[in-house]
Every structure is written in C-alpha cells, then in structure tokens.
Design an enzyme around this catalytic site. Structure first.
Site, PDB file in Angstrom:
ATOM      1  N   LYS A  80       0.833  -1.206   0.000  1.00  0.00           N
ATOM      2  CA  LYS A  80       0.000   0.000   0.000  1.00  0.00           C
ATOM      3  C   LYS A  80       0.870   1.260   0.000  1.00  0.00           C
ATOM      4  CE  LYS A  80      -2.715   0.759   3.734  1.00  0.00           C
ATOM      5  NZ  LYS A  80      -2.405   2.083   4.302  1.00  0.00           N
ATOM      6  N   SER A  81       1.861   1.294   0.872  1.00  0.00           N
ATOM      7  CA  SER A  81       2.707   2.494   0.959  1.00  0.00           C
ATOM      8  C   SER A  81       3.407   2.777  -0.367  1.00  0.00           C
ATOM      9  CB  SER A  81       3.782   2.314   2.040  1.00  0.00           C
ATOM     10  OG  SER A  81       3.191   2.213   3.303  1.00  0.00           O
ATOM     11  N   GLY A 107      -4.813   8.125   5.526  1.00  0.00           N
ATOM     12  CA  GLY A 107      -3.887   9.081   6.130  1.00  0.00           C
ATOM     13  C   GLY A 107      -2.677   9.311   5.250  1.00  0.00           C
ATOM     14  N   SER A 150       7.303   8.976  12.348  1.00  0.00           N
ATOM     15  CA  SER A 150       6.193   8.773  11.412  1.00  0.00           C
ATOM     16  C   SER A 150       6.679   8.942   9.990  1.00  0.00           C
ATOM     17  CB  SER A 150       5.080   9.782  11.695  1.00  0.00           C
ATOM     18  OG  SER A 150       4.236   9.887  10.569  1.00  0.00           O
ATOM     19  N   GLN A 182       4.819   9.074   7.473  1.00  0.00           N
ATOM     20  CA  GLN A 182       3.943   9.997   6.752  1.00  0.00           C
ATOM     21  C   GLN A 182       4.398  11.436   6.965  1.00  0.00           C
ATOM     22  OE1 GLN A 182      -0.033   8.988   8.061  1.00  0.00           O
ATOM     23  NE2 GLN A 182      -0.066   7.121   6.826  1.00  0.00           N
ATOM     24  N   ASP A 221       1.917  -1.126  11.934  1.00  0.00           N
ATOM     25  CA  ASP A 221       0.605  -1.621  11.483  1.00  0.00           C
ATOM     26  C   ASP A 221       0.369  -3.081  11.872  1.00  0.00           C
ATOM     27  OD1 ASP A 221       0.042   0.833  10.379  1.00  0.00           O
ATOM     28  OD2 ASP A 221       0.806   0.297   8.404  1.00  0.00           O
ATOM     29  N   LYS A 250      -4.482   5.838  14.901  1.00  0.00           N
ATOM     30  CA  LYS A 250      -4.583   5.188  13.583  1.00  0.00           C
ATOM     31  C   LYS A 250      -6.041   5.239  13.107  1.00  0.00           C
ATOM     32  CE  LYS A 250      -0.275   4.221  12.979  1.00  0.00           C
ATOM     33  NZ  LYS A 250       0.463   4.927  11.932  1.00  0.00           N
ATOM     34  N   ARG A 292      -7.554  -3.289   9.432  1.00  0.00           N
ATOM     35  CA  ARG A 292      -6.655  -4.236  10.118  1.00  0.00           C
ATOM     36  C   ARG A 292      -7.349  -4.897  11.311  1.00  0.00           C
ATOM     37  NH1 ARG A 292      -2.400  -3.606   6.874  1.00  0.00           N
ATOM     38  NH2 ARG A 292      -1.858  -1.483   6.289  1.00  0.00           N
TER      39      ARG A 292
HETATM   40  C1  S3P Z   1       2.508   4.748   6.260  1.00  0.00           C
HETATM   41  C2  S3P Z   1       3.086   5.036   7.452  1.00  0.00           C
HETATM   42  C3  S3P Z   1       2.552   4.601   8.750  1.00  0.00           C
HETATM   43  C4  S3P Z   1       1.537   3.487   8.616  1.00  0.00           C
HETATM   44  C5  S3P Z   1       0.590   3.713   7.489  1.00  0.00           C
HETATM   45  C6  S3P Z   1       1.318   3.902   6.172  1.00  0.00           C
HETATM   46  C7  S3P Z   1       3.104   5.276   5.022  1.00  0.00           C
HETATM   47  O1  S3P Z   1       1.938   5.696   9.383  1.00  0.00           O
HETATM   48  O2  S3P Z   1       0.822   3.328   9.814  1.00  0.00           O
HETATM   49  O3  S3P Z   1      -0.306   2.625   7.362  1.00  0.00           O
HETATM   50  O4  S3P Z   1       2.768   4.786   3.931  1.00  0.00           O
HETATM   51  O5  S3P Z   1       3.948   6.180   5.116  1.00  0.00           O
HETATM   52  P1  S3P Z   1       2.807   6.684  10.298  1.00  0.00           P
HETATM   53  O6  S3P Z   1       3.962   7.074   9.526  1.00  0.00           O
HETATM   54  O7  S3P Z   1       1.964   7.882  10.583  1.00  0.00           O
HETATM   55  O8  S3P Z   1       3.103   5.888  11.540  1.00  0.00           O
END
Ligand code: S3P
Length: 432
Positions: free
Chosen positions: A23-24, A96, A171, A173, A320, A347, A393
């Site tokens: 996904k990422s 997110g 994080s 993100q 996750d 989350k 999840r």
């Molecule tokens: C992700 C980072 C994670 C993860 C999310 C995907 C990403 O969040 O929980 O499902 O793709 O960068 P955080 O970076 O906020 O922990």
C-alpha cells in the site's frame, strides 16, 4: 455486506499465497510518477480503496492515470511543476497516507486545494504535518486549531524554505510530507527521526534521480530541477498483508504456507523479528530485488509460540502489525508486553482500545496501557460478535482470531477493501 461469520478453520492452512502489492509503495508510485517528465508503467499496484483515493486525488490535480488493469497503471508525467488547481474538493477517503503526503506535495503549489476525507480521517491528527510545513512557509488552515480535516492549503506567493525538522514522533507519513515539500523548497530540507520509519519515499525519490542523503537518523535533500522517471515501477508485495498469514500459519496447528513476493525492506520487517523472538518457524527464500525494494518468499510453519517484550525502538518497523502480533500473543505461552505504542491510538481507530474491547469478547486476557498492551497468552477462546470499528486491520485480525480460535461474527467487515480486497476469498480458500 452484513456481518461476516468466520468459523474455526476446518483444516490446517497449506499452500501458497501471492501477497498483493504494498500500500505504501503503491501510493508513492502514483504521486511521484505524476511529477516526472516521462510516462511510468506501474505493475503489481494494490487495487484497494486507499490507493484509489490517491489515484482520485492525483487525477483531480490533472495527472493522467490510465488504469490498464486492476494492478497495472500508466501514469503520464507532467513534470515537477505540472500539477493544476483542482476544480473540486480533494477526497482522501480513509487514507492518512494520501492526505499527509499530498499535503506536503501541495503546500508549495501556487493554487488553492481543499481536503476532506471520511469520518475516521476527520478525527486523526494533522497538526503533525501542518506544523513543519508551516515552518517552511506554507499556509494551511484546518479545523480545531489547524489540526483536523477539512483542511485548506492557501498559496502565499513565496517559495517554501528548507528547514531542519526534528520529528517528535517517528512517522513515515510526516517525514514524507516534509521531504515532498522539500522538492520545491529553497535550500536544504532535513528531517531527523527519533527511530527509523519506513523509507519508501527515500528509495523512490532515489529511483527518480533525486540526490537524497542519510546520515544516522538525518535525511536531507535539496530541490532537484526535475524528476527522472524510471519507466517501470514494480510494487513489492505488502508485508503488512503477509503478516496476517504469518500469524495464522504460526498459530493453527499443522499449517505450512509459502507467502510469495513479500517486500522485506528492513524498515518494515519488525514483525519477522518479533515473531522469531516468539519462536515462530519462518524461512526467507528466494531473496531478490524488485523496483528498488528487497523482496522474498517466506515459508511459515506452525510453531509453539511464547511471549515477548518489545518497545518504542522497533514500533515504527511494525506499527501496522501490532494488532496481529496481539493475536499471536493470545496463542503464546506466557505474557507479551508491548510499550511505546501510543501511536496506535491515532490510527484508523484507537487500535489499543479496539484490541482490548474486541479481543476480550473472544476470551482474550489483555490489559490496555496508555502506550501499549500486556497480553496474557493461553486463555481459552469463545465465539462472539465483534466490531471492526470500520478499521481494515481490526477486521482482518478478528477474522484470524476467529479462524484459529472458536469463530467470530464481524460487524462492518467490508473495510478490508482499504488494504486487502481479496482477504476473505484467500481465507475461505485456505481454511475451508
Ligand atoms: C505509512 C506510514 C505509517 C503506517 C501507514 C502507512 C506510510 O503511518 O501506519 O499505514 O505509507 O507512510 P505513520 O507514519 O503515521 O506511523
């Protein structure tokens, strides 16, 4: 769909599971490809609701994304400065990652953009991205003192300035949002991480020719003139999806699964380290590289697990996977103690609370702490009706718990579409 009833597995889990795209990496592949100068052919893209949110947002910004098949896209690059003012509100859905990364990409643009999302995303903290982007000179207006959706990004007429940002939370993100804004900023942009989080943005920026340096926990870049797109991007399988089968096979007697095409980027393999600590029987096979990311097949066999302890330093590498690790811990001998996991409270739902409430209904013996869990393994399980909180999840964890325990009836089960649309089909195929 109404409630989903999952009975105890009729047989051990045996055979192969091809793990769907990460996904990422899928999100990032569309975002960065749109900023390149030449078309990118993306394969093994994850055809899930979250990734569709990213495609929708990118299209609203003028990106040309051709959907060749479920898992195959062609993205025409419009160049680093090719995004256009959207005519509609941008909808990040439940994602997110879409919202936070796109805020970084849009903060430097000379047009207005307005973000919305679903009920869950409206509750999640966005101040963690708005604050550093504001320090770079962006003007972002959000609800609840600039911390929540809906969010509006307003052009200031000035270029953003590179900053050094010491992140208070680990994080990926937040890190990614700052680095993406840094692609358009004057001077150097540096993020300092408390603990290493997933590095897919850094790896993909490198694949697009951006000079990005990492020294200890400091990651820096300066704005490039252009992004040199690689032509082909192959998305590795998602270890966060593989995690459900790693645990299911480890706790259902006589199981043996071969999980094919699993991304084993070391910033994501905390689950393997923890399951190994618990006594799991896993073999990494056929290690190779795919699209700049390490990939392997993983053979996992049933094993007698025991409890373990882990904390803040490893959390970003398995953030996750904590709910499914909690499932494994319920089948382990002894206690599993998880600390430094306060991030789970923000989350898709408050996952620490959700685990305590729902796993307990199934007979689990779990203590919730402000930033973690204590799971007393070996309690006897019973069937119950449980709520997914519309959290993908949580729904998948409840399904595995029911499968390995005494069955479960899941309320709001459809949310698996967020990250693993074929999850229930795989489960039916393997266990019944
Ligand atoms: C992700 C980072 C994670 C993860 C999310 C995907 C990403 O969040 O929980 O499902 O793709 O960068 P955080 O970076 O906020 O922990």
């Amino acid at each position: 769909m109404g409630n989903k009833v999952i009975n105890k597995a009729l047989k051990p889990l045996r055979g192969e599971v091809v793990i769907p795209g990460d996904k990422s990496v899928s999100h990032r592949s569309v975002m960065l490809s749109a900023l390149g100068d030449t078309p990118v052919h993306i394969t093994n893209f994850l055809p899930s609701a979250d990734c569709r949110s990213t495609v929708g947002v990118m299209k609203a910004l003028g990106a040309k994304v051709d959907i060749i098949s479920d898992t195959e896209l062609m993205v025409e690059g419009h160049g680093l400065h090719g995004l256009q003012e959207p005519a509609t509100v941008l909808d990040a859905g439940n994602s997110g990652t879409t919202l936070r990364l796109m805020m970084g990409m849009l903060a430097p643009q000379d047009f207005v953009s307005v973000f919305t999302g679903d009920a869950s995303l409206h509750k999640r903290p966005m101040g963690r991205v708005i604050k550093p982007l504001g320090q770079m000179g962006a003007q972002i207006v959000g609800r609840a003192e600039n911390t929540k959706l809906p969010i509006t990004i307003v052009p200031t007429g000035k270029k953003l300035q590179g900053i050094t940002y010491v992140m208070p939370v680990a994080s990926a993100q937040v890190k990614s949002a700052i680095l993406l804004a840094g692609l358009f900023a004057d001077g150097e942009t540096t993020v300092v991480e408390p603990y290493p989080s997933r590095n897919h943005t850094e790896l993909m920026l490198k694949a697009f020719g951006v000079g990005i340096s990492k020294r200890d926990n400091r990651i820096s870049l300066t704005a490039p003139d252009r992004l040199t797109a690689p032509g082909e991007l192959v998305v590795p399988g998602d270890i966060s999806s593989a995690a459900f089968w790693l645990v299911a096979a480890s706790i259902i007697p006589d199981s043996e699964l071969l999980l094919k095409n699993v991304g084993i980027n070391e910033t994501r393999t905390g689950i393997i380290d923890v399951l190994r600590d618990m006594g799991a029987d896993m073999t990494i096979l056929n290690e190779r590289e795919s699209g700049g990311e390490p990939v392997a097949d993983i053979r996992v066999k049933y094993a007698k697990l025991h409890g373990t302890h882990f904390g803040a330093d490893i959390i970003p590498r398995l953030v996750d996977e904590i709910p499914i690790i909690a499932v494994a811990a319920m089948f382990a001998q002894g206690d599993t103690v998880i600390t430094g996991a306060g991030e789970l409270r923000v989350k898709e739902t408050d996952r620490l609370e959700a685990i305590c409430q729902q796993f307990t209904k199934l007979g689990g013996n779990i203590e919730g702490k402000e930033d973690g869990l204590i799971i007393h393994g070996g309690s006897s399980l019973k069937k119950a009706e449980c709520f997914s909180y519309d959290d993908h999840r949580m729904a998948m964890c409840l399904a595995i718990l029911g499968l390995a325990g005494a069955g479960v009836e899941i309320q709001s089960p459809d949310c698996v579409d967020i990250s693993y649309p074929s999850f229930y089909e795989e489960l039916d195929r393997l266990a019944f």
